[in-house]
Design an enzyme around this catalytic site. Sequence first.
Site, PDB file in Angstrom:
ATOM      1  N   GLY A 146       1.939   2.453  10.723  1.00 33.54           N
ATOM      2  CA  GLY A 146       2.846   3.588  10.552  1.00 33.54           C
ATOM      3  C   GLY A 146       3.501   4.066  11.832  1.00 33.54           C
ATOM      4  O   GLY A 146       4.069   5.163  11.867  1.00 33.54           O
ATOM      5  N   SER A 161       3.158  -1.862  10.494  1.00 35.10           N
ATOM      6  CA  SER A 161       4.604  -1.771  10.741  1.00 35.10           C
ATOM      7  C   SER A 161       5.353  -3.067  10.432  1.00 35.10           C
ATOM      8  O   SER A 161       6.299  -3.429  11.133  1.00 35.10           O
ATOM      9  CB  SER A 161       4.874  -1.308  12.183  1.00 35.10           C
ATOM     10  OG  SER A 161       4.358  -0.006  12.382  1.00 35.10           O
ATOM     11  N   GLU A 187      -7.183   4.648   7.601  1.00 32.16           N
ATOM     12  CA  GLU A 187      -6.998   6.068   7.248  1.00 32.16           C
ATOM     13  C   GLU A 187      -8.231   6.614   6.532  1.00 32.16           C
ATOM     14  O   GLU A 187      -8.573   7.790   6.672  1.00 32.16           O
ATOM     15  CB  GLU A 187      -5.724   6.231   6.403  1.00 32.16           C
ATOM     16  CG  GLU A 187      -4.472   6.030   7.257  1.00 32.16           C
ATOM     17  CD  GLU A 187      -3.262   5.502   6.504  1.00 32.16           C
ATOM     18  OE1 GLU A 187      -3.260   5.532   5.254  1.00 32.16           O
ATOM     19  OE2 GLU A 187      -2.314   5.038   7.167  1.00 32.16           O
ATOM     20  N   ASN A 201       0.859  -1.184   0.000  1.00 32.34           N
ATOM     21  CA  ASN A 201       0.000   0.000   0.000  1.00 32.34           C
ATOM     22  C   ASN A 201       0.897   1.236   0.000  1.00 32.34           C
ATOM     23  O   ASN A 201       1.455   1.590   1.028  1.00 32.34           O
ATOM     24  CB  ASN A 201      -0.896  -0.027   1.247  1.00 32.34           C
ATOM     25  CG  ASN A 201      -1.751   1.236   1.372  1.00 32.34           C
ATOM     26  OD1 ASN A 201      -1.871   1.989   0.406  1.00 32.34           O
ATOM     27  ND2 ASN A 201      -2.324   1.457   2.534  1.00 32.34           N
ATOM     28  N   TRP A 202       1.026   1.847  -1.172  1.00 31.36           N
ATOM     29  CA  TRP A 202       1.922   3.013  -1.269  1.00 31.36           C
ATOM     30  C   TRP A 202       1.253   4.288  -0.754  1.00 31.36           C
ATOM     31  O   TRP A 202       1.875   5.345  -0.732  1.00 31.36           O
ATOM     32  CB  TRP A 202       2.389   3.190  -2.727  1.00 31.36           C
ATOM     33  CG  TRP A 202       3.326   2.097  -3.173  1.00 31.36           C
ATOM     34  CD1 TRP A 202       3.816   1.069  -2.393  1.00 31.36           C
ATOM     35  CD2 TRP A 202       3.894   1.925  -4.474  1.00 31.36           C
ATOM     36  NE1 TRP A 202       4.643   0.278  -3.143  1.00 31.36           N
ATOM     37  CE2 TRP A 202       4.719   0.768  -4.422  1.00 31.36           C
ATOM     38  CE3 TRP A 202       3.794   2.627  -5.672  1.00 31.36           C
ATOM     39  CZ2 TRP A 202       5.433   0.303  -5.529  1.00 31.36           C
ATOM     40  CZ3 TRP A 202       4.503   2.158  -6.780  1.00 31.36           C
ATOM     41  CH2 TRP A 202       5.313   1.023  -6.708  1.00 31.36           C
ATOM     42  N   LYS A 203       0.001   4.197  -0.390  1.00 33.54           N
ATOM     43  CA  LYS A 203      -0.743   5.353   0.132  1.00 33.54           C
ATOM     44  C   LYS A 203      -0.568   6.557  -0.808  1.00 33.54           C
ATOM     45  O   LYS A 203      -0.477   6.375  -2.015  1.00 33.54           O
ATOM     46  CB  LYS A 203      -0.285   5.684   1.548  1.00 33.54           C
ATOM     47  CG  LYS A 203      -0.240   4.456   2.466  1.00 33.54           C
ATOM     48  CD  LYS A 203      -0.125   4.825   3.901  1.00 33.54           C
ATOM     49  CE  LYS A 203       0.161   3.581   4.724  1.00 33.54           C
ATOM     50  NZ  LYS A 203      -0.140   3.712   6.114  1.00 33.54           N
ATOM     51  N   HIS A 243      -9.680   0.937   4.715  1.00 31.48           N
ATOM     52  CA  HIS A 243      -8.429   1.206   5.436  1.00 31.48           C
ATOM     53  C   HIS A 243      -8.704   2.177   6.580  1.00 31.48           C
ATOM     54  O   HIS A 243      -9.542   3.081   6.447  1.00 31.48           O
ATOM     55  CB  HIS A 243      -7.397   1.788   4.461  1.00 31.48           C
ATOM     56  CG  HIS A 243      -6.010   1.792   5.031  1.00 31.48           C
ATOM     57  ND1 HIS A 243      -5.594   2.732   5.939  1.00 31.48           N
ATOM     58  CD2 HIS A 243      -4.963   0.950   4.840  1.00 31.48           C
ATOM     59  CE1 HIS A 243      -4.330   2.481   6.275  1.00 31.48           C
ATOM     60  NE2 HIS A 243      -3.930   1.395   5.618  1.00 31.48           N
ATOM     61  N   GLU A 256      -5.580  -5.093  10.708  1.00 26.81           N
ATOM     62  CA  GLU A 256      -4.611  -4.023  10.926  1.00 26.81           C
ATOM     63  C   GLU A 256      -4.971  -3.247  12.184  1.00 26.81           C
ATOM     64  O   GLU A 256      -5.805  -2.320  12.129  1.00 26.81           O
ATOM     65  CB  GLU A 256      -4.620  -3.052   9.746  1.00 26.81           C
ATOM     66  CG  GLU A 256      -4.271  -3.665   8.420  1.00 26.81           C
ATOM     67  CD  GLU A 256      -3.663  -2.638   7.476  1.00 26.81           C
ATOM     68  OE1 GLU A 256      -2.516  -2.830   7.085  1.00 26.81           O
ATOM     69  OE2 GLU A 256      -4.326  -1.641   7.164  1.00 26.81           O
ATOM     70  N   GLY A 267       2.727  -1.033   4.376  1.00 23.40           N
ATOM     71  CA  GLY A 267       2.719   0.380   3.995  1.00 23.40           C
ATOM     72  C   GLY A 267       4.145   0.876   3.769  1.00 23.40           C
ATOM     73  O   GLY A 267       4.743   0.653   2.722  1.00 23.40           O
ATOM     74  N   GLY A 268       4.708   1.523   4.776  1.00 22.68           N
ATOM     75  CA  GLY A 268       6.017   2.181   4.670  1.00 22.68           C
ATOM     76  C   GLY A 268       7.100   1.325   4.030  1.00 22.68           C
ATOM     77  O   GLY A 268       7.833   1.795   3.147  1.00 22.68           O
TER      78      GLY A 268
END
Length: 252
Positions: A170, A210, A96, A9-11, A94, A164, A231-232
Amino acid sequence: MRLPIIAANWKMNTNIEQAVGLVEEMRDGLDKIEKVEKVLCPPFISLAAVRELIADSSIKLGAQNMHFEEKGAYTGEISPLMVKDLCEYIILGHSERRQYFGETDEMINKKVKAALRAGLKPILCIGEKLEENEQGKTAEVVTRQIKAALAEVVSPLGLVIAYEPVWAIGTGKAASGEGANTTIGFIRRIIAQLYSEEIAQAICIQYGGSVTSANVADFIGQPEIDGALVGGASLKAEEFIGIVEQTAAAKG
Ligand code: PEP
């Protein structure tokens, strides 16, 4: 045997040039890893370019959000049919989106139904917030989220669930492998109650929050955990390839 899925997930990161550069860096390394479904979810503007780059590879494409209507006067939105033109997967619900864009369980249910109708594979994100976790409400929260998201869904086959915990996304504070395994086992039992044991055993349930190449083994070594939503760490080619390689080694 469930095929593990590692999704990136590159957001809201990377412009087209950067997305292309990142795919070029990871494509060959990812392509040759077998027995793991590899999914890249770049921002909308890069979907077409990324699709072209991975066309002859084993890598799949996903989007990060969509509207539930097929078309119409919804300025700025993208429909399930539009996503289906380019992608196989769609991240839905998600945390977010729930937190910053007011997505409710009811909206997420509409999106899940619309995605399945369009032939997309939803990656449905669920998970408790920090205070809910501290109050021992994890089971209650994920039960509510799953039941709401799957209301009126006759068969969830094709759906992927990403557990999640919001406090782990994150933050660098991942859940423990054992803790995530327990919650994911619990989620699988809810699916069995709603549908059947057979369907529960067929559904892939990922952990997200994470995940890095340094801790992925803790998760992937657990029997209930079928991969990760990353993600990151998915924005670094070597790191992401390392996560997928370790998954193949552990589950293959
Ligand atoms: C996510 O965005 O779904 C996620 C898990 O992010 P991170 O890996 O950065 O915690």
